[in-house]
Design an enzyme around this catalytic site. Structure first.
Site, mmCIF file in Angstrom:
data_model
loop_
_atom_site.group_PDB
_atom_site.id
_atom_site.type_symbol
_atom_site.label_atom_id
_atom_site.label_comp_id
_atom_site.label_asym_id
_atom_site.label_seq_id
_atom_site.Cartn_x
_atom_site.Cartn_y
_atom_site.Cartn_z
ATOM 1 N N ASP A 61 0.881 -1.167 0.000
ATOM 2 C CA ASP A 61 0.000 0.000 0.000
ATOM 3 C C ASP A 61 0.922 1.222 0.000
ATOM 4 O O ASP A 61 2.112 1.136 0.321
ATOM 5 C CB ASP A 61 -0.942 -0.011 1.220
ATOM 6 C CG ASP A 61 -2.132 0.937 1.003
ATOM 7 O OD1 ASP A 61 -2.087 1.737 0.035
ATOM 8 O OD2 ASP A 61 -3.095 0.893 1.789
HETATM 9 C C1 BGC Z 1 -4.982 3.378 0.158
HETATM 10 C C2 BGC Z 1 -5.099 2.339 -0.929
HETATM 11 C C3 BGC Z 1 -5.027 3.010 -2.274
HETATM 12 C C4 BGC Z 1 -3.715 3.783 -2.365
HETATM 13 C C5 BGC Z 1 -3.516 4.473 -3.697
HETATM 14 C C6 BGC Z 1 -3.782 4.296 -0.026
HETATM 15 O O1 BGC Z 1 -3.861 5.393 0.828
HETATM 16 O O2 BGC Z 1 -4.910 2.753 1.414
HETATM 17 O O3 BGC Z 1 -6.322 1.666 -0.799
HETATM 18 O O4 BGC Z 1 -5.139 2.083 -3.295
HETATM 19 O O5 BGC Z 1 -3.714 4.763 -1.333
HETATM 20 O O6 BGC Z 1 -4.384 5.530 -3.819
#
Ligand code: BGC
Length: 787
Positions: free
Chosen positions: A287
């Site tokens: 993530d």
């Molecule tokens: C989130 C993810 C997301 C990623 C990209 C993160 O803050 O937890 O779910 O895919 O950002 O935007």
């Protein structure tokens, strides 16, 4: 050949051609991905190139406290503006850059592009995952996935950062709207169907957040302390189903730690379990900014570091040069990534039209949203209603909440509000009330403080309507509809007060509307425009009907009108329990955990939070597994939902009285009411509990009937395997189906069993042997039922 490819691809091919022309004299040309074997391509890569491929790019926001991003990356023009991230291209070897974009309710990209005034890039705002799960219909999830996946392809994106399937452990989880259910079978089946839908377009998915990521509080540094059995049966089960049934292209590891190890740095999770036991074939990405040790991540099998920052590149190169990370490990990570690159639309030079069929998808939204709406209450057939004069109350009626906030938000072109939906359906709305609401909402929104960047907007107070005006409206209108709205999203969990519970203003509005309209013999209907449970016990007796519309996507007002009028007979059922009060929630005492004072934070920025710990001491007793087993009566049970018609369940059959693998179970459902409708058939198992304690009932299979006309019947059949009978026994690290009597309970919700039968299992079956993984600290105490 160049004629049919998009501009960006053409540029890429020219660069590629130049790359091979520039091959130094005397040297054979560099191997090319797609033309040469992966082995040859990888052998030709320098360590720097390998690291470049594994450390992503694409995060351009300036947020203080985030680790520095490579300046050249920052300057590289985005292929798709507003996408969440990209991988690096290595043109010399014919490796293109992939584009990754959020998220579960639609493709999240910028709708406008600088210097391009003639086009827009809106994406469809689909219903939230919680609503899709409430359809109890995997075909609904597949349909939404297929439509969303075609937008992914048409916008030139390779991988959709969705679906998200963490367990809705607690109703306050800020991102529950992105997740499906409190039950892992529903979460897993919905995910598998959604992934198949998306991937049928030749694009990829990233199922997330793997795993045990159930809160936003200190989300980047919170340790989820969870027992082995709960881990396997509740928090990993959905991922296991999804991986085995749909092979998503990628998995996104989560921010949190599990029992002391960052998930992105756990080889037990990402290699032993995900790849070894489950057979996952794609690559794992972190993530965004997740984890604290890039080298440990690659070693654990977290192949792609998103969105990538300079210190990671440096740390990996250093580790390879000093021998703490082998190049063989890098090759393994690279190979997994390249395998997916080979399948990607960018590699295959699929033309991105930038013209998704937004009109057709709006129809998908309208149809699928009404499929997941749940009729919670309908006294004296208050619903459906025919078009009539309606007094429409509640801010959310005029400013409908289509979805949640954060990375799961979608830049959609419009949202149909409920006043618009009802007007289009032929209702006659009180114009002056509409005007007052619109002015109030505009005024309050202008006044509220700006939220921190990326954080959800603050709610505005509910507008109150004076008693004499209410009386006037009650005289003039045939029915009152009040919509209660709740917004939530990434970075923050919900609150108990004025969020799970209703504010004093909201309580007062329901009370006054009810007094005024009931005094005139007129009905009051409440629409819940929410992402998760709210308290209902204190006010539901004051109203005649309650429709849980969830956050239904951009066509919301139309979908709600379809259900209110009976054009669609509601067939949604709860995939999460509505408790009577917040303290009844099994994790109420331990959610969202506590900060670990004195522990050094790894990151310090607006999102990182502090080192923290959440102890999952409810064990496997999450949601209905707790309420049913511990005898705590909820306001609305898991699986609950009403219809405008009624159904009978007959003819229960099991293929054998003693367990045979697979066991066939069937039941005949008949529509015995007056209008057409669909019923959800839920099969629960009540298992013997000599060796291990068991929840009273556990969902093991479900299906939705077709639309049954009055009098029409359908036989629904399920197949149960020995794994469906099994529980995870930590003492032997195996899935065991215990000998004894199993009750097979079929019903329309967890406590409304309509047909049942029992089977005997003569001897214990060890269904699968596993190993000790991600062990909790010694002495973790979990709650247990008395018997
Ligand atoms: C989130 C993810 C997301 C990623 C990209 C993160 O803050 O937890 O779910 O895919 O950002 O935007």
């Amino acid at each position: 050949m160049l004629k049919n490819t998009c501009f960006a691809t053409r540029i890429f091919m020219i660069v590629l051609a130049l790359g091979s022309i520039r091959t130094p004299q005397g040297q054979s040309p560099a191997p090319q991905l797609g033309r040469n074997s992966l082995k040859e391509v990888i052998a030709a890569m320098t360590v720097e190139e390998k690291v470049k491929l594994l450390v992503g790019m694409g995060f351009n926001a300036d947020i203080s406290g985030l680790p520095p991003i490579d300046e050249e990356d920052r300057r590289t023009p985005e292929k798709v503006v507003g996408a969440a991230g990209r991988t690096h291209a290595i043109p010399r070897l014919n490796i293109p850059s992939l584009t990754l974009s959020d998220g579960p309710a639609g493709v999240r990209i910028d709708p406008m592009r600088k210097g391009d005034n003639s086009n827009t890039y809106y994406a469809t705002g689909f219903p939230i995952a919680t609503l899709l799960a409430s359809s109890w219909d995997t075909e609904t999830a597949r349909r939404v996935g297929a439509a969303m996946g075609s937008e992914v392809r048409d916008y030139g994106i390779d991988i959709l950062l969705a679906p998200a399937l963490n367990i809705q452990r607690n109703p306050l989880g800020g991102r529950n709207f992105e997740y499906y259910s409190e039950d892992p079978l529903i979460a897993g089946k919905m995910t598998a169907a959604f992934v198949s839908g998306v991937q049928s377009n030749g694009v990829g998915t990233s199922i997330k957040h793997f795993a045990v990521n159930n809160q936003e509080f200190n989300r980047m540094q919170s340790n989820s302390v969870v027992g082995e059995r709960a881990l396997r049966e509740i928090y990993l089960k959905g991922f296991e189903i999804a991986v085995k049934e749909s092979q998503p292209w990628t998995v996104m590891s989560s921010y949190n730690l599990i029992n002391g190890t960052y998930t992105s740095q756990s080889s037990e999770l990402l290699t032993t379990l995900l790849r070894g036991e489950w057979g996952f074939k794609g690559f794992v990405m972190s993530d965004w900014f997740g984890g604290n040790d890039a080298v440990a991540q690659l070693r654990a099998g977290n192949d792609m570091l998103m969105p990538g920052f300079v210190a990671q590149t440096e740390a990996i190169i250093k580790a390879v040069s000093d021998g703490t990370l082998t190049e063989k490990q890098l090759d393994t990570n690279v190979e997994r990534v390249l395998n997916i690159v080979l399948q990607s639309p960018t590699f295959k030079q699929v033309n991105s039209s930038n013209q998704p069929d937004l009109k057709a998808h709006a129809q998908v939204v309208r149809g699928t949203a009404s499929e997941g709406m749940v009729l919670l209450k309908n006294d004296n057939d208050a619903l459906p209603i025919t078009p009539m004069k309606v007094a429409l109350f509640g801010n959310a009626s005029y400013d409908l909440i289509a979805g949640g906030t954060g990375s799961g938000n979608v830049n959609k072109k419009y949202v149909v509000s409920l006043d618009e939906g009802l007007s289009s359906a032929g209702f006659n709305l009180d114009e002056s009330l509409r005007q007052t609401y619109k002015e109030f909402i505009t005024d309050q929104m202008a006044k509220r403080p700006k939220p921190k960047p990326f954080f959800p907007p603050l709610p505005i107070p509910e507008m109150s309507v004076a008693t004499d005006r209410l009386q006037q409206l009650a005289n003039m209108s045939s029915v009152a509809v009040f919509t209660l709205g709740r917004s939530s999203g990434e970075f923050e969990d919900r609150n108990v007060e004025n969020d799970f519970t209703l504010s004093a203003d909201e309580q007062k509005m329901i009370e006054s509307i009810s007094n005024a309209f009931h005094a005139k013999g007129k009905k009051v209907i409440v629409v819940l425009n929410v992402a998760g449970p709210v308290e209902v016990a204190s006010w539901r007796n004051k109203v005649d009907a309650v429709l849980l519309a969830w956050q239904p996507g951009q066509e919301g007002g139309n979908s709600i009108a379809d259900v209110l009028t009976g054009k669609v007979n509601p067939s949604g059922r709860l995939a999460i329990t509505f408790p009577m009060a917040y303290p009844d929630v099994p994790s109420a005492r331990t959610f969202p955990g506590r900060e670990l004072v004195g522990m050094k934070p790894y990151l310090q920025n607006a999102f990182a939070g502090k080192p923290a710990e959440a102890v999952y001491d409810e064990g496997i007793y999450v949601g209905y597994r707790y309420y049913d087993t511990f005898g705590v009566k909820p306001a609305y049970e898991f699986g609950y939902g009403l219809s405008y018609t009624t159904f009978s369940f007959d003819n229960f059959k099991a293929s054998s009285k003693s367990f045979e693998n697979p066991l066939k179970v069937s039941v005949t459902v008949q529509n015995i009411g007056k209008v057409s409708g669909k019923e959800v058939v839920q099969l629960y198992i009540s298992a013997p509990s000599k060796r291990l304690k068991k929840p009273k009932n556990e969902l093991k299979a479900f299906a939705k009937t077709k639309l049954l006309k009055p009098g029409e019947a359908q036989t629904i059949s399920f197949e149960l395997s020995s794994k469906d009978l099994a529980s995870f026994d930590p003492s032997s690290s195996s899935w065991i189906a215990e000998a004894g009597t199993y009750w097979l309970n079929i019903g329309s919700w967890s406590t409304n069993i309509k047909a049942s039968g029992k089977i005997e299992l003569a001897k214990d079956i060890v269904v699968e042997k596993s190993q000790k993984l991600m062990l909790p600290p010694p002495g973790l105490k979990e709650i247990e039922p008395r018997n």
